[in-house]
Design an enzyme around this catalytic site. Structure first.
Site, PDB file in Angstrom:
ATOM      1  N   ASP A  12      49.597 115.136  69.240  1.00 27.29           N
ATOM      2  CA  ASP A  12      50.419 116.328  69.036  1.00 27.29           C
ATOM      3  C   ASP A  12      51.079 116.256  67.663  1.00 27.29           C
ATOM      4  O   ASP A  12      52.059 115.540  67.460  1.00 27.29           O
ATOM      5  CB  ASP A  12      51.478 116.430  70.135  1.00 27.29           C
ATOM      6  CG  ASP A  12      52.270 117.718  70.040  1.00 27.29           C
ATOM      7  OD1 ASP A  12      51.716 118.772  70.396  1.00 27.29           O
ATOM      8  OD2 ASP A  12      53.433 117.668  69.595  1.00 27.29           O
ATOM      9  N   LYS A  42      50.811 122.789  64.507  1.00 30.68           N
ATOM     10  CA  LYS A  42      51.746 123.901  64.693  1.00 30.68           C
ATOM     11  C   LYS A  42      51.993 124.640  63.390  1.00 30.68           C
ATOM     12  O   LYS A  42      52.134 124.018  62.328  1.00 30.68           O
ATOM     13  CB  LYS A  42      53.069 123.391  65.266  1.00 30.68           C
ATOM     14  CG  LYS A  42      52.902 122.594  66.553  1.00 30.68           C
ATOM     15  CD  LYS A  42      54.215 122.046  67.073  1.00 30.68           C
ATOM     16  CE  LYS A  42      53.986 121.124  68.262  1.00 30.68           C
ATOM     17  NZ  LYS A  42      53.468 119.807  67.845  1.00 30.68           N
TER      18      LYS A  42
END
Length: 329
Positions: A47, A81
């Site tokens: 992540d 992101k």
């Protein structure tokens, strides 16, 4: 993708591993080695984010692991992101391509809108990652807004899927109202919602809404306050792993309190992305698939809920960036 770590199925049929490595706050100098170690011990879910400032080093770790045959690209689930300064549609693809270049990948498995916050654009050549300040050298630096409708940013993210740069798109730090509005404005619904999630912030209604809407939930900061001590955003007394009920359940299962909290998250149907730089902790955090908490144990942990949010722009933006910026109220 490897089945060594249990996965959750998304609406599309894609599978996201239930436990991943969160790269927030891992030092640049350590990131490549930590990522390689994580893949070596069995992690298949990474992540990342532009704002974490270590995607280039994460890419070096991924490339090293793949080059040495520790995993193939198809084994891995890599998330990144979109940062707040790139919400204008004309900046979305360039931001994604920068992350891809740093991560040394041809595509992302998941690309998330990091916050429902749209800041003024900062050119890559001026500062990358751009962070929260528009101009850190100003006499009174602060956050500079550049309002962009979420649906416009979302459409540009959709185009990344069409271009083959991204397989799934989603959002972070959204509540039910923003999710409803986003789904009403687009035929493409978020595949994943990433939110702060731990026993002090159980977010039961939001998780139920996502389940009913076929949106998978990933929990960041699944161990609660630990990541926030060094930032002055939490007190040691707020540590969830020190709660007697958590320690008791851990002793009953001959596991660590951290493993119990991660299992609580996964057993709720959410994936978790704990952060660590230590190999022994990497192994420990991954080794939770065989833990089966009883309903009573799950409920006992859930009753710790105190609606305590550690990562709240309504608090930290004013304290750290001289700008009052609530988003959850």
């Amino acid at each position: 993708m490897s089945d060594a770590v249990p996965s959750f199925s998304l609406r599309s049929g894609s599978k996201i591993p239930s436990v991943g490595l969160g790269l927030w706050k891992i030092d640049q100098d350590a990131t490549a080695g930590v990522v390689r170690d994580a893949i070596k011990v069995g992690y298949r879910h990474l992540d990342a984010a532009c704002d974490y400032g270590n995607e280039k080093q994460a890419g070096e770790g991924i490339a090293s692991a793949i080059g040495d045959g520790l995993a193939s690209r198809d084994d891995l689930w890599v998330t990144s992101k979109l940062w707040n300064t790139y919400h204008r549609p004309e900046h979305v693809r360039a931001a994604c391509e920068r992350s891809l270049r740093d991560l040394q990948l041809e595509h992302l498995d998941l690309y998330l809108m990091h916050f429902p916050i749209s800041q003024a654009f900062v050119p890559f050549e001026k500062r990358y990652p751009p962070g929260w300040f528009f101009d850190p050298d100003a006499g009174e630096p602060g956050i500079k807004e550049d309002p962009v409708p979420i649906r416009e940013t979302w459409q540009a993210m959709n185009e990344l899927v069409d271009a083959g740069l991204v397989r799934e798109i989603g959002v972070c730090n959204f509540g039910t109202s923003l999710l409803r509005d986003l789904m009403a404005s687009s035929d493409t619904h978020p595949a994943v919602l990433q939110i702060e999630l731990h026993p002090y912030l159980t977010q039961n209604k939001l998780i139920r809404f996502c389940n009913e809407s076929q949106i998978h939930v990933t929990g960041f900061s699944p161990l609660g306050a630990l990541s926030y001590f060094s930032l002055g955003m939490a007190e040691p007394a707020e540590s969830v792993i020190e709660q007697p009920v958590v320690k008791e359940i851990a002793a009953n299962h001959d596991r660590t309190p951290a493993q119990i909290l991660l299992r609580w998250g996964v057993q709720r149907g959410t994936s978790v992305v704990p952060k660590t730089s230590r190999v022994e902790r990497l192994r420990e955090n991954l080794a939770i698939a065989d833990i089966a908490l009883t309903d009573d144990e799950m409920n006992a942990i859930s009753t710790l809920d105190r609606h305590r949010r550690f990562n709240d722009p309504g608090d930290f933006a004013e304290a750290a960036f001289n700008t009052f910026y609530p988003i959850y109220e």
